[in-house]
Design an enzyme around this catalytic site. Structure first.
Site, short mmCIF file in Angstrom:
data_model
loop_
_atom_site.label_atom_id
_atom_site.label_comp_id
_atom_site.label_asym_id
_atom_site.label_seq_id
_atom_site.Cartn_x
_atom_site.Cartn_y
_atom_site.Cartn_z
N HIS A 224 5.38 -11.45 -6.42
CA HIS A 224 6.42 -12.24 -5.75
C HIS A 224 5.95 -13.66 -5.44
O HIS A 224 6.75 -14.55 -5.23
CB HIS A 224 6.92 -11.54 -4.48
CG HIS A 224 5.84 -11.37 -3.46
ND1 HIS A 224 5.05 -10.27 -3.42
CD2 HIS A 224 5.41 -12.18 -2.49
CE1 HIS A 224 4.18 -10.40 -2.45
NE2 HIS A 224 4.37 -11.55 -1.85
N LYS A 228 7.97 -18.19 -5.53
CA LYS A 228 8.11 -19.18 -4.45
C LYS A 228 8.40 -20.53 -5.07
O LYS A 228 7.84 -20.89 -6.10
CB LYS A 228 6.82 -19.24 -3.63
CG LYS A 228 6.59 -17.97 -2.82
CD LYS A 228 5.30 -18.05 -2.07
CE LYS A 228 4.97 -16.73 -1.40
NZ LYS A 228 5.94 -16.33 -0.37
N GLU A 262 -5.24 -16.68 5.88
CA GLU A 262 -4.30 -16.01 6.77
C GLU A 262 -4.92 -15.93 8.16
O GLU A 262 -6.12 -15.64 8.28
CB GLU A 262 -4.04 -14.58 6.29
CG GLU A 262 -3.25 -14.50 5.01
CD GLU A 262 -3.12 -13.06 4.55
OE1 GLU A 262 -2.13 -12.42 4.93
OE2 GLU A 262 -4.02 -12.58 3.86
N HIS A 286 -2.57 -12.96 -6.85
CA HIS A 286 -1.91 -14.21 -6.46
C HIS A 286 -2.75 -15.45 -6.79
O HIS A 286 -2.24 -16.42 -7.36
CB HIS A 286 -1.64 -14.23 -4.95
CG HIS A 286 -0.82 -13.06 -4.48
ND1 HIS A 286 0.22 -12.55 -5.20
CD2 HIS A 286 -0.88 -12.32 -3.35
CE1 HIS A 286 0.75 -11.53 -4.54
NE2 HIS A 286 0.09 -11.37 -3.42
N1 LIG Z 1 6.12 -3.50 1.84
C1 LIG Z 1 5.92 -4.71 1.34
O1 LIG Z 1 6.20 -5.75 1.95
C2 LIG Z 1 5.36 -4.86 -0.04
C3 LIG Z 1 5.03 -6.13 -0.51
C4 LIG Z 1 4.55 -6.27 -1.81
C5 LIG Z 1 4.43 -5.15 -2.60
N2 LIG Z 1 4.74 -3.91 -2.12
C6 LIG Z 1 4.61 -2.77 -3.00
O2 LIG Z 1 5.85 -2.04 -3.01
C7 LIG Z 1 5.61 -0.66 -3.13
C8 LIG Z 1 6.26 0.08 -1.96
O3 LIG Z 1 5.71 -0.37 -0.75
P1 LIG Z 1 6.26 0.13 0.67
O4 LIG Z 1 5.57 -0.70 1.67
O5 LIG Z 1 7.75 0.17 0.67
O6 LIG Z 1 5.70 1.63 0.74
P2 LIG Z 1 6.07 2.81 1.74
O7 LIG Z 1 6.97 2.32 2.80
O8 LIG Z 1 4.84 3.51 2.14
O9 LIG Z 1 6.84 3.87 0.79
C9 LIG Z 1 7.75 3.55 -0.19
C10 LIG Z 1 8.55 4.78 -0.60
O10 LIG Z 1 7.74 5.72 -1.27
C11 LIG Z 1 7.94 7.00 -0.67
N3 LIG Z 1 6.69 7.75 -0.69
C12 LIG Z 1 5.52 7.38 -0.11
N4 LIG Z 1 4.57 8.30 -0.36
C13 LIG Z 1 5.17 9.27 -1.09
C14 LIG Z 1 4.72 10.48 -1.67
N5 LIG Z 1 3.47 10.89 -1.56
N6 LIG Z 1 5.62 11.21 -2.35
C15 LIG Z 1 6.88 10.82 -2.47
N7 LIG Z 1 7.37 9.67 -1.96
C16 LIG Z 1 6.52 8.90 -1.29
C17 LIG Z 1 8.37 6.72 0.74
O11 LIG Z 1 9.10 7.83 1.21
P3 LIG Z 1 9.16 8.18 2.79
O12 LIG Z 1 10.03 7.11 3.38
O13 LIG Z 1 9.77 9.51 2.80
O14 LIG Z 1 7.75 8.13 3.28
C18 LIG Z 1 9.24 5.50 0.54
O15 LIG Z 1 10.52 5.85 0.09
C19 LIG Z 1 4.10 -0.51 -3.21
O16 LIG Z 1 3.72 -0.49 -4.55
C20 LIG Z 1 3.58 -1.78 -2.54
O17 LIG Z 1 2.30 -2.14 -2.98
C21 LIG Z 1 5.21 -3.75 -0.86
#
Ligand SMILES: NC(=O)c1ccc[n+]([C@@H]2O[C@H](COP(=O)([O-])OP(=O)(O)OC[C@H]3O[C@@H](n4cnc5c(N)ncnc54)[C@H](OP(=O)(O)O)[C@@H]3O)[C@@H](O)[C@H]2O)c1
Length: 538
Positions: A224, A228, A262, A286
């Site tokens: 992402h 920007k 940061e 990044h």
């Molecule tokens: N969050 C951010 O700001 C951000 C930024 C950049 C990149 N990312 C990337 O985006 C992706 C998702 O991140 P996130 O922060 O949204 O993660 P998260 O909140 O931990 O989980 C994302 C989803 O995956 C499900 N999940 C987690 N563990 C699981 C398992 N063992 N089996 C089945 N489902 C599972 C969760 O279900 P439940 O809700 O039921 O736990 C939720 O629906 C990752 O690859 C991360 O590196 C995130």
């Protein structure tokens, strides 16, 4: 596993949009209608980024008039629950609880939710049925985006099951053309979140899994940072102006410093960060991307493949760091108790879900050398750290000193007047500044460094769009310029692997400590001082 959070975009205040007939992206035509299927629809990324971005796109009338959102998750949610969660996500993004705009809220009102285990083929068959139903009822025309917003460990199984359920639609020959499906059946694209692999081997494996099911031109690997505005502006700055490119080389540039500082610590990401560390979390993706945009040759066109070809060429020219010399090219550190903005902050080892004996680096600095005609002998220093004095991401290009100095002041300074410095600020206060010498007023010729500044926010109309909106829209229009290609990912891992291997083999060796609120460990100063240089303090 707690995962990455991107606080930076959140700091920007955006007005809550209402339906607008304008097309602020300047698109010639709206993207095709499509269904956006989010795997991991109950997660943090979906809540904080994807849902607000999709809502915003529909408010600005740029998302396809017939965009259907489908959430896929393991939790047993009703569709009403899922829509309520989406509404809540939009409210908290805009920081108020005013009602969803009627005109642009259809993406929420008509959103669908499908509960299933990610390894259950039947769930994907139900998904296929639902998508066919949406094609009929909502006119999504067979166009699909599968967005992998789950922990990376689940990516392979989702990709395999999409293939097994016939949802990847490579086309009958397997040799897939631009839109991947036979004529008239719509297109299929898959968005893969970061991190893309944990090392070269796992990234390679993930690419193998992807290639078995999808064609490369169906795959959109997200970083992402690349969406920007100021990052994209690097290319415009370099290639739409005549005056910079002639000095953008080893004859004029002394060295380049790329910094992502940061002030925040690991927040609630302790468990994730313990596995990742600063090098994987920031530099491999990044900062290497910022480096590539800064140092690449001009592409032959502003098209996805032309831009990505040049980036890969540049990354391939980065000299491999010999394993036995890693310590001369890379430094790691970890913060201990300190103070930021007069507030005490605790050491990394005392953070939640962090081992009290952790050797994970919260600071990393790396020196890269490029073996090509343009950059031979010009070091690029990349650094990132947590709990540094303040947040700042910038690219600082330091030019060589003038070959001969005429002025008395210069003599007083031992011929060491500050060299010209061009700083591209990515955040905060996006913009550019150029430092040069000016005459101080008076009879005697005195020198004083001054700055010429351009602020992106005040000089140009700032688009109220987040990086995720830009990327989702690009994916809808089939423009992969801002997404990583498989060979780019491989090269970025190749560059950092000797450091990761050496650090893994010698845990804690050379791990410099630094007080929170300072600019990193002493050894980082040594990295540049050995070359007769100093870090600048953004
Ligand atoms: N969050 C951010 O700001 C951000 C930024 C950049 C990149 N990312 C990337 O985006 C992706 C998702 O991140 P996130 O922060 O949204 O993660 P998260 O909140 O931990 O989980 C994302 C989803 O995956 C499900 N999940 C987690 N563990 C699981 C398992 N063992 N089996 C089945 N489902 C599972 C969760 O279900 P439940 O809700 O039921 O736990 C939720 O629906 C990752 O690859 C991360 O590196 C995130």
């Amino acid at each position: 596993m707690a995962l990455e959070y991107e606080q930076l975009d959140d700091a920007l205040e955006r007005p809550r949009p209402s339906a607008s007939p304008l097309d602020p992206f300047g698109l010639e035509r709206p993207p095709d209608p499509c269904a956006v299927v989010i795997f991991g629809a109950t997660g943090d990324l979906t809540h904080r980024k994807l849902v607000p971005a999709l809502y915003d796109l529909s408010c600005h009338n740029v998302s396809p008039s017939r965009m259907a959102i489908v959430g896929f998750g393991r939790r047993a949610l009703s569709e009403t629950d899922f829509r309520a969660a989406m509404t809540e996500a939009i409210d908290s993004f805009y920081g108020d609880d005013s009602r969803i705009d009627q005109a642009c809220g259809s993406c929420v009102r008509e959103a669908r939710y499908l509960q299933g285990d990610f390894d259950d083929l039947q769930a994907y068959q139900r998904l296929a049925d639902l998508l066919a139903e949406l094609d009929e009822q909502q006119g999504t025309a067979g166009n699909r985006i599968f967005y992998l917003a789950t922990p990376p460990s689940l990516f392979p199984v989702i990709i395999e099951k999409l293939g097994a359920a016939g949802l990847a639609r490579r086309g009958a020959s397997g040799d897939v053309a631009e839109h991947a499906a036979p004529e008239g059946q719509g297109w299929t694209r898959i968005v893969v979140e970061k991190p893309f692999g944990h090392d070269l081997e796992s990234a390679h494996q993930l690419n193998v899994v992807l290639r078995e099911v999808f064609a490369e031109n169906q795959v959109y690997r997200i970083d992402h940072y690349l969406a920007k505005e100021t990052v994209q502006n690097i290319l415009v700055f370099r290639f739409a102006n005549g005056i910079f490119e002639p000095v953008w080389n080893r004859s004029f540039v002394d060295h380049v410093q790329i910094t992502a500082a940061e002030a925040l610590g690991v927040e609630h990401r302790g468990a994730y960060y313990e596995e990742a560390g600063a090098l994987r979390d920031m530099i491999q993706n990044h900062l290497v991307q910022l480096f590539a945009l800064t140092a690449m040759e001009p592409p032959v066109a502003f098209s996805a493949d032309a831009v990505r070809d040049e980036k890969v060429k540049l990354l391939r020219a980065v000299r491999s760091i010999p394993p036995e010399h890693v310590d001369q090219f890379a430094v790691r550190g970890q913060y201990v108790d300190g103070t930021i903005d007069e507030q005490p902050v605790i050491a990394y080892r005392r953070e939640d879900r962090v081992s009290p004996n952790s050797t994970t680096e919260t600071y990393a600095a790396v020196k890269l050398l490029v073996d090509n005609w343009r950059w031979q002998g010009v070091p690029f220093y990349l650094r990132t750290g947590k709990r540094l004095p303040h947040q700042a991401t910038e690219i600082a290009v330091q030019f060589k000193r003038p070959p001969h100095l005429l002025f008395r002041d210069a003599e007083k300074l031992g011929g060491q007047i500050p060299p010209n410095l061009l700083v591209i600020r990515i955040q905060p206060d996006e913009g550019l500044s150029l430092r040069f010498e000016a005459k101080t007023p008076g009879q005697v010729i005195g020198l004083q460094p001054v700055e010429m500044k351009f602020s992106y926010g005040s000089a140009l109309r700032e688009l109220p769009f987040s990086a995720y909106e830009t990327l989702l829209l690009d994916c809808m229009t089939g423009d992969a310029t801002l997404f990583n290609r498989d060979d780019q990912v491989d090269e970025a891992w190749r560059i950092v692997m000797p450091i990761l291997d050496r650090w893994a083999a010698t845990p804690g060796h050379g791990l410099g400590i630094y007080e929170a609120g300072t600019w990193g460990p002493e050894a980082a100063d040594g990295l540049v001082a050995r070359d007769g240089r100093r870090w600048r303090q953004p």
